[in-house]
Design an enzyme around this catalytic site. Structure first.
Site, PDB file in Angstrom:
ATOM      1  N   GLY A 147       0.076   6.259   2.607  1.00 32.80           N
ATOM      2  CA  GLY A 147       0.335   6.365   1.303  1.00 32.80           C
ATOM      3  C   GLY A 147       1.356   5.365   0.298  1.00 32.80           C
ATOM      4  O   GLY A 147       1.906   4.687   0.851  1.00 32.80           O
ATOM      5  N   CYS A 148       1.127   5.872  -0.980  1.00 27.98           N
ATOM      6  CA  CYS A 148       1.745   4.966  -1.851  1.00 27.98           C
ATOM      7  C   CYS A 148       3.561   5.669  -1.978  1.00 27.98           C
ATOM      8  O   CYS A 148       4.818   4.476  -1.054  1.00 27.98           O
ATOM      9  CB  CYS A 148       1.481   5.320  -3.269  1.00 27.98           C
TER      10      CYS A 148
END
EC number: 1.2.1.38
Length: 344
Positions: A147-148
């Site tokens: 994920g970011c």
């Protein structure tokens, strides 16, 4: 030259993948899919692709047939079945959703309200943070793109946890993201009058990236790690800035921390440690696959403060996915990803 397909090509991440891959010298994009825009030319949906590609949004099965490397840029719960078909056909699957990021089915059920539909695949998948798992990525055909928010936090903390410098409890991760992190779908939070001239936290104490952060940091520390993670939405299009607060086990010197980070990341092409006295910011990583990290101590020198910045669409999503593809295909890790952030 390997053939590549993108499933979910019309979302923001899918479009970024296509933009990068069209300039990649070692692969060819041969198929795209989109449920919402099936049958339409991608260059009619995103006009930046006019005269660059005439690919049409086909079905998922078309992509699976026409490509050897498959990127799935889909919401959680939609990638497992596709990944199963990829593995059965001997293809490589790089999932940019959340389906393979957690090893615990119980944790996945708690946060995503569903179980694993293909539990056998989770034993084969590799968490695709190259700076942590590069050797495992080389041997895998199923990669879970991080994920970011987790990417920015994990890169910021990895040298400290790998060297047992900080307490594994009480880590505070205060993160801010641009509006593209919300996705292309319309919602009140990304509506211009709500977003413009505003700044607010969301999903306080209950964001789905929390278990991913804690599991990955725990693997780094070889110990249970707990964090307080609070995301915020910024009135900008792209970028993530994470300010991370952690407590050292014993007195630390900033110069020594700087040397530790520089040495730790010396062979990692996309992590830059800023000189002491400078502060990482989103402007200098926009449109790039780089992570900038700056190191600080509070005035009492009893708390380490790490600032970590990435472009959420690139190192936080599409760029990192291409980096993973390069690694698994045995290509130069930086191929197609050396673009520099604009100066203004």
């Amino acid at each position: 030259m390997k053939t590549v397909g993108i499933i979910g090509a019309t979302g923001y991440v899918g479009a970024e993948l296509l933009r990068i891959l069209l300039n990649h010298r070692e692969v060819k994009v041969t198929a795209l899919s989109s449920v919402s825009f099936k049958g339409q030319d991608i260059n009619s949906i995103y006009r930046n692709f006019i005269d660059k590609t005439d690919l049409v949004c086909d079905t998922i099965d078309d992509v699976l047939e026409k490509a050897e490397v498959i990127f799935t840029a889909l919401p959680h719960g939609l990638s497992e079945g596709i990944a199963a078909k990829c593995i059965a056909a001997g293809k490589i699957c790089i999932d940019l959703g959340a389906d393979f990021r957690l090893s615990s089915e119980d944790e996945y059920k708690f946060w995503y309200e569903r179980g694993f539909s293909h539990p056998e695949l989770h034993k084969e998948s590799v968490y695709g943070l190259p700076e942590l798992n590069k050797e495992k990525i080389k041997k895998s055909k199923l990669i879970a793109n991080p994920g970011c928010f987790p990417t920015s936090i994990e890169l910021g903390l990895m040298p400290l946890l790998k060297n047992s410098i900080i307490d594994t409890k009480g880590i505070i991760c205060d993160s801010k993201s641009g509006a593209t992190g919300v996705g292309r779908g319309l919602g009140l939070s990304s509506h211009f009058p709500e977003l413009n001239e505003n700044f607010a936290p969301y999903k306080i104490g209950a964001h789905r990236h929390t278990p991913e952060i804690e599991e990955t940091l725990g693997a780094m520390a070889d110990d249970k790690v707990t964090v307080t993670f609070t995301p915020h939405l910024l009135p900008i299009s792209r970028g993530i800035l994470s300010t991370i607060y952690c407590n050292p086990k014993e007195a630390v010197d900033l110069e020594n921390l700087y040397k530790l980070y520089k040495d730790f990341y010396k062979d990692q092409p996309f992590v830059n440690i800023l000189p002491l006295g400078e502060t990482a910011c989103t402007k200098n990583v926009r449109y790039s696959n780089y992570c900038h990290i700056s190191l600080h101590l509070n005035h009492r020198k009893d708390q380490i403060i790490v600032v970590s910045t990435i472009d959420n669409m690139l190192k936080g999503a599409a760029g990192q996915a291409v980096q993973n593809m390069n690694i698994v295909l045995g290509l130069d890790e930086t191929e197609g990803l050396t673009f520099i952030s604009p100066a203004f």
